[in-house]
Design a protein around this motif. Structure first.
Motif, PDB file in Angstrom:
ATOM      1  N   PHE A 195       0.789  -1.223   0.000  1.00 23.36           N
ATOM      2  CA  PHE A 195       0.000   0.000   0.000  1.00 23.36           C
ATOM      3  C   PHE A 195       0.828   1.284   0.000  1.00 23.36           C
ATOM      4  N   VAL A 196       2.100   1.215   0.398  1.00 21.07           N
ATOM      5  CA  VAL A 196       2.893   2.429   0.569  1.00 21.07           C
ATOM      6  C   VAL A 196       4.035   2.537  -0.426  1.00 21.07           C
ATOM      7  N   GLN A 197       4.736   1.427  -0.682  1.00 17.71           N
ATOM      8  CA  GLN A 197       5.917   1.501  -1.540  1.00 17.71           C
ATOM      9  C   GLN A 197       5.543   1.956  -2.947  1.00 17.71           C
ATOM     10  N   PRO A 198       6.211   2.990  -3.481  1.00 14.44           N
ATOM     11  CA  PRO A 198       5.925   3.425  -4.857  1.00 14.44           C
ATOM     12  C   PRO A 198       6.243   2.310  -5.844  1.00 14.44           C
ATOM     13  N   ARG A 199       5.327   2.068  -6.768  1.00 14.12           N
ATOM     14  CA  ARG A 199       5.559   1.033  -7.773  1.00 14.12           C
ATOM     15  C   ARG A 199       6.518   1.521  -8.849  1.00 14.12           C
ATOM     16  N   ASP A 200       6.484   2.809  -9.124  1.00 17.11           N
ATOM     17  CA  ASP A 200       7.356   3.343 -10.173  1.00 17.11           C
ATOM     18  C   ASP A 200       8.324   4.342  -9.547  1.00 17.11           C
ATOM     19  N   GLN A 201       9.567   3.908  -9.401  1.00 11.98           N
ATOM     20  CA  GLN A 201      10.595   4.768  -8.819  1.00 11.98           C
ATOM     21  C   GLN A 201      11.284   5.491  -9.990  1.00 11.98           C
ATOM     22  N   PRO A 202      10.907   6.757 -10.199  1.00 10.54           N
ATOM     23  CA  PRO A 202      11.191   7.398 -11.493  1.00 10.54           C
ATOM     24  C   PRO A 202      12.605   7.915 -11.669  1.00 10.54           C
ATOM     25  N   LEU A 203      12.908   8.182 -12.918  1.00 12.84           N
ATOM     26  CA  LEU A 203      14.105   8.915 -13.326  1.00 12.84           C
ATOM     27  C   LEU A 203      13.651  10.244 -13.930  1.00 12.84           C
ATOM     28  N   ARG A 204      14.373  11.296 -13.607  1.00  9.27           N
ATOM     29  CA  ARG A 204      14.124  12.587 -14.239  1.00  9.27           C
ATOM     30  C   ARG A 204      15.393  13.041 -14.938  1.00  9.27           C
ATOM     31  N   LEU A 205      15.243  13.503 -16.172  1.00  9.27           N
ATOM     32  CA  LEU A 205      16.362  14.063 -16.916  1.00  9.27           C
ATOM     33  C   LEU A 205      16.050  15.528 -17.200  1.00  9.27           C
ATOM     34  N   ASN A 206      16.880  16.416 -16.689  1.00  6.87           N
ATOM     35  CA  ASN A 206      16.698  17.855 -16.877  1.00  6.87           C
ATOM     36  C   ASN A 206      17.692  18.316 -17.941  1.00  6.87           C
ATOM     37  N   ARG A 207      17.191  18.650 -19.120  1.00  7.29           N
ATOM     38  CA  ARG A 207      18.121  18.976 -20.194  1.00  7.29           C
ATOM     39  C   ARG A 207      18.608  20.420 -20.125  1.00  7.29           C
ATOM     40  N   LYS A 208      17.959  21.250 -19.338  1.00  8.36           N
ATOM     41  CA  LYS A 208      18.472  22.607 -19.126  1.00  8.36           C
ATOM     42  C   LYS A 208      19.702  22.579 -18.224  1.00  8.36           C
ATOM     43  N   ARG A 209      19.693  21.673 -17.255  1.00  7.91           N
ATOM     44  CA  ARG A 209      20.835  21.524 -16.334  1.00  7.91           C
ATOM     45  C   ARG A 209      21.787  20.421 -16.785  1.00  7.91           C
ATOM     46  N   GLN A 210      21.347  19.565 -17.735  1.00 10.31           N
ATOM     47  CA  GLN A 210      22.121  18.413 -18.194  1.00 10.31           C
ATOM     48  C   GLN A 210      22.471  17.481 -17.031  1.00 10.31           C
ATOM     49  N   LYS A 211      21.425  17.155 -16.259  1.00 11.77           N
ATOM     50  CA  LYS A 211      21.595  16.279 -15.104  1.00 11.77           C
ATOM     51  C   LYS A 211      20.494  15.227 -15.091  1.00 11.77           C
ATOM     52  N   ILE A 212      20.796  14.098 -14.447  1.00  8.01           N
ATOM     53  CA  ILE A 212      19.804  13.041 -14.259  1.00  8.01           C
ATOM     54  C   ILE A 212      19.589  12.855 -12.765  1.00  8.01           C
ATOM     55  N   TYR A 213      18.325  12.608 -12.374  1.00  8.76           N
ATOM     56  CA  TYR A 213      17.935  12.454 -10.971  1.00  8.76           C
ATOM     57  C   TYR A 213      17.285  11.089 -10.797  1.00  8.76           C
ATOM     58  N   ILE A 214      17.761  10.325  -9.830  1.00  7.58           N
ATOM     59  CA  ILE A 214      17.286   8.959  -9.616  1.00  7.58           C
ATOM     60  C   ILE A 214      16.553   8.888  -8.293  1.00  7.58           C
ATOM     61  N   TYR A 215      15.272   8.542  -8.352  1.00  8.07           N
ATOM     62  CA  TYR A 215      14.419   8.406  -7.167  1.00  8.07           C
ATOM     63  C   TYR A 215      14.511   6.965  -6.669  1.00  8.07           C
ATOM     64  N   GLU A 216      14.826   6.781  -5.391  1.00  7.32           N
ATOM     65  CA  GLU A 216      14.951   5.432  -4.836  1.00  7.32           C
ATOM     66  C   GLU A 216      14.238   5.346  -3.489  1.00  7.32           C
ATOM     67  N   PHE A 217      13.467   4.276  -3.323  1.00  9.26           N
ATOM     68  CA  PHE A 217      12.714   4.025  -2.094  1.00  9.26           C
ATOM     69  C   PHE A 217      13.272   2.752  -1.467  1.00  9.26           C
ATOM     70  N   LYS A 218      13.754   2.864  -0.250  1.00  5.53           N
ATOM     71  CA  LYS A 218      14.368   1.725   0.423  1.00  5.53           C
ATOM     72  C   LYS A 218      13.404   1.150   1.455  1.00  5.53           C
ATOM     73  N   HIS A 219      13.099  -0.161   1.348  1.00  6.30           N
ATOM     74  CA  HIS A 219      12.259  -0.769   2.371  1.00  6.30           C
ATOM     75  C   HIS A 219      13.087  -1.722   3.221  1.00  6.30           C
ATOM     76  N   THR A 220      12.677  -1.864   4.470  1.00  7.04           N
ATOM     77  CA  THR A 220      13.357  -2.744   5.408  1.00  7.04           C
ATOM     78  C   THR A 220      12.343  -3.712   6.005  1.00  7.04           C
ATOM     79  N   PHE A 221      12.826  -4.642   6.817  1.00  8.08           N
ATOM     80  CA  PHE A 221      11.940  -5.616   7.465  1.00  8.08           C
ATOM     81  C   PHE A 221      11.110  -4.959   8.564  1.00  8.08           C
ATOM     82  N   PHE A 222      11.552  -3.809   9.072  1.00  5.88           N
ATOM     83  CA  PHE A 222      10.912  -3.203  10.230  1.00  5.88           C
ATOM     84  C   PHE A 222       9.845  -2.211   9.778  1.00  5.88           C
ATOM     85  N   PRO A 223       8.563  -2.599   9.813  1.00  8.65           N
ATOM     86  CA  PRO A 223       7.510  -1.739   9.261  1.00  8.65           C
ATOM     87  C   PRO A 223       7.249  -0.496  10.099  1.00  8.65           C
TER      88      PRO A 223
END
Length: 260
Positions: free
Chosen positions: A115-143
């Motif tokens: 119910f909580v973990q994002p299904r799509d952990q996106p990438l963003r590419l900003n061509r004005k800055r010429q940078k890429i941004y990586i979204y990451e969600f880390k889950h653990t055993f401890f809810p």
């Protein structure tokens, strides 16, 4: 000396990725394959966002597993009281309650993933800055702990594309990675997953081509191969980017805006 000699292709990055299959053209070079995305979230003149869906997770199975361990937890807790009946002390009750606690923690972890973990952990590419941004969600055993979101960003010029083949039982197929190298070298600092394809790597080449063409300020089509979102990846929590990274990844540098 043989009339013809064939050299096996070799990875150019160091260290090479495990189970390497192919190096992509450099991001600044002309691309050899027609650009095409699987999925697309946002496309405009400043930034592009694409999802990275977790294909290795059977989300319906996660929910079924959480319900199963909940039932087992209740059974173990009750068993402790039943076995302890007619005996002195509380040993079996304590064991039963402890076992129930472990199973309830597993259940809570499964429900939180569903119910909580994002299904799509996106990438963003900003061509004005010429940078890429990586979204990451880390889950653990401890809810009961907050599962963290991290955003990594790199200069697009330092990112190289590689395709590998994974033979893992639940995650087999071709995988397109972005490999970040030290500026001006082929020495890899870190890698991140861009996309997966079970049977053909041609579609991964098309995705890499699309990202490169966009970052070269060339025109790309807005229509992905798969419009919308599959029902299998619902429900999910909306992606929440930290405010500072949200602003940076979706806007042009101030000097670029001023020059306009």
């Amino acid at each position: 000396m043989p009339l013809f000699s064939f050299e096996e292709p070799k990875p150019k990055l160091n260290p090479p990725i495990k189970n390497w299959r192919e190096d992509m053209p450099e991001s600044h070079e002309p691309q050899l394959v027609p650009p095409q995305l699987h999925w697309l979230t946002t496309l405009n003149d400043t930034f592009l966002e694409i999802p990275r869906y977790s294909t290795e997770v059977a989300w319906g199975g996660v929910l079924a597993w959480a319900i199963l361990v909940f039932i087992l937890g209740i059974g173990i807790g009750i068993s402790g009281f039943v076995i302890q009946a007619g005996h002195d002390g509380y040993g079996m009750i304590v064991i039963g309650l402890f076992g129930a606690f472990i199973f309830f923690a597993m259940m809570s972890s499964g429900l939180k993933m569903y119910f909580v973990q994002p299904r799509d952990q996106p990438l963003r590419l900003n061509r004005k800055r010429q940078k890429i941004y990586i979204y990451e969600f880390k889950h653990t055993f401890f809810p009961w702990l907050k599962w963290p979101v991290t955003i990594r960003s790199y200069n697009w010029a330092d990112v190289h594309g590689e395709i590998r083949y994974s033979s893992a039982r639940y995650d087999s197929g071709y995988q397109l990675f972005g490999s970040v190298c030290e500026p001006g070298t082929n020495k890899v600092v870190t890698r991140f997953l861009i996309a997966k394809e079970r049977s053909s790597r041609e579609q991964l080449c098309q995705i890499w081509s699309y990202l490169c063409v966009y970052m070269q300020h060339d025109k790309v089509t807005a229509e992905p191969a798969n419009p919308g979102r599959p029902d299998d990846w619902r429900p999910r929590k909306a992606d929440q980017w930290p405010a500072e990274m949200e602003r940076e990844s979706t806007t042009a540098p101030e000097h670029a805006v001023t020059q306009k």
